[in-house]
Design a protein around this motif. Structure first.
Motif, PDB file in Angstrom:
ATOM      1  N   UNK A 277      91.220  -8.755  -0.033  1.00 57.40           N
ATOM      2  CA  UNK A 277      92.281  -7.743  -0.019  1.00 57.40           C
ATOM      3  C   UNK A 277      92.016  -6.666   1.034  1.00 57.40           C
ATOM      4  N   UNK A 278      90.872  -6.798   1.719  1.00 52.23           N
ATOM      5  CA  UNK A 278      90.508  -5.869   2.785  1.00 52.23           C
ATOM      6  C   UNK A 278      90.229  -6.682   4.046  1.00 52.23           C
ATOM      7  N   UNK A 279      91.282  -7.157   4.724  1.00 51.22           N
ATOM      8  CA  UNK A 279      91.143  -8.135   5.808  1.00 51.22           C
ATOM      9  C   UNK A 279      90.349  -7.655   7.022  1.00 51.22           C
ATOM     10  N   UNK A 280      90.054  -6.358   7.112  1.00 49.65           N
ATOM     11  CA  UNK A 280      89.281  -5.885   8.267  1.00 49.65           C
ATOM     12  C   UNK A 280      87.814  -6.319   8.182  1.00 49.65           C
ATOM     13  N   UNK A 281      87.386  -6.776   6.999  1.00 48.09           N
ATOM     14  CA  UNK A 281      85.993  -7.201   6.845  1.00 48.09           C
ATOM     15  C   UNK A 281      85.865  -8.693   7.096  1.00 48.09           C
ATOM     16  N   UNK A 282      85.031  -9.049   8.076  1.00 46.85           N
ATOM     17  CA  UNK A 282      84.752 -10.450   8.383  1.00 46.85           C
ATOM     18  C   UNK A 282      83.336 -10.753   7.914  1.00 46.85           C
ATOM     19  N   UNK A 283      83.228 -11.521   6.824  1.00 44.50           N
ATOM     20  CA  UNK A 283      81.924 -11.818   6.223  1.00 44.50           C
ATOM     21  C   UNK A 283      81.452 -13.233   6.542  1.00 44.50           C
ATOM     22  N   UNK A 284      82.007 -13.809   7.577  1.00 48.62           N
ATOM     23  CA  UNK A 284      81.761 -15.212   7.905  1.00 48.62           C
ATOM     24  C   UNK A 284      80.274 -15.572   7.973  1.00 48.62           C
ATOM     25  N   UNK A 285      79.466 -14.709   8.574  1.00 49.90           N
ATOM     26  CA  UNK A 285      78.039 -14.990   8.725  1.00 49.90           C
ATOM     27  C   UNK A 285      77.176 -14.043   7.901  1.00 49.90           C
TER      28      UNK A 285
END
Length: 268
Positions: free
Chosen positions: A100-108
């Motif tokens: 719900x907070x798309x600015x966070x990229x937790x991919x790695x």
């Protein structure tokens, strides 16, 4: 003093927050060593009060002094040492909450912890980090924020839908089947899920299956409950497959597993 305690949020907040749990050595005079935490498919926002807690993940060692910390998804057991005069209050976020907070990229970002400034927190009310701070104001702040978020987000994210399908099928569903149900490509689902959680969908399913098996072992009489039954109930191929997966996470066998060494969820 209860070293481990759990506190529950309002029904609407439960869409985003599983619970709040505390590790409390605030009046202790000695170091609490070698306690363990298992992966559970959730994120944690940790508030450290007092001295410090030392956390060993599969990738790194972290000394967490007083302040706020964001803890990623964990894929293996985590070892913690809690210094005297220290309390850790942990807000356990569901795996889909960060979507719900798309600015966070937790991919790695997995098996890792980062310190954050309290100015980065989205809550309107300031969260107290004092050693003797009461849980009630924190619960009120969390409930107020996430109840509002629930009202503003009537539509579920794709990650929330994926997790709902996994739960609905008791962790027995493939990415292909999820894609067909949601009318989306497997690649698109995998990318969105990894960005939001740091895990692949398969990893996430494996973690949920593992935790279900541990909970079943802990809340049952393992002397009467055969490992074969645990394995079959949780849809492992056989007992050997279950033992292998169990050792991958805990580095021990189910028979040698000592629940007293772990901070484990209470049965609700």
């Amino acid at each position: 003093m209860n070293l481990y305690s759990e506190h529950y949020v309002s029904p609407k907040t439960e869409r985003f927050v599983n619970k709040i749990w505390c590790l409390d050595n605030s009046i202790g005079e000695s170091l609490i060593e070698n306690k363990l935490v298992l992966p559970n498919g959730c994120f944690n926002l940790a508030i450290v009060s007092g001295n410090a807690i030392e956390v060993h993940t599969s990738k790194n060692k972290y000394t967490m002094n007083e302040g706020f910390y964001f803890c990623s998804q964990m894929t293996n057991k985590v070892l913690v040492n809690i210094q005297p005069k220290t309390k850790v209050t942990i807000i356990q976020l569901h795996s889909w909450t960060l979507s719900f907070f798309p600015k966070y990229d937790l991919n790695n970002f997995s098996d890792a912890i980062i310190k954050i400034d309290d100015a980065e927190l989205p809550f309107q009310n300031k969260i107290e980090v004092g050693l003797n701070s009461d849980i009630s104001p924190l619960l009120n702040t969390i409930n107020s924020y996430f109840e509002d978020l629930n009202v503003l987000n009537t539509t579920k994210t794709i990650v929330e839908k994926i997790c709902e399908l996994i739960k609905l099928h008791h962790e027995e569903i493939t990415v292909s089947e999820i894609g067909k149900t949601l009318n989306s490509s497997q690649r698109s689902l995998q990318i969105k899920f990894k960005i939001a959680t740091g895990l692949t969908i398969k990893n996430y399913i494996q973690i949920l299956k593992f935790r279900k098996s541990v909970d079943q072992m802990v809340h049952s009489d393992l002397e009467k409950l055969k490992l074969t039954d645990v394995a079959l109930y949780n849809k492992y191929f056989d007992q050997s497959h279950f033992i292998k997966k169990f050792k991958d996470v805990t580095k021990t066998t189910p028979k040698m597993f000592n629940s007293d060494s772990y901070f484990l969820s209470k049965k609700r």
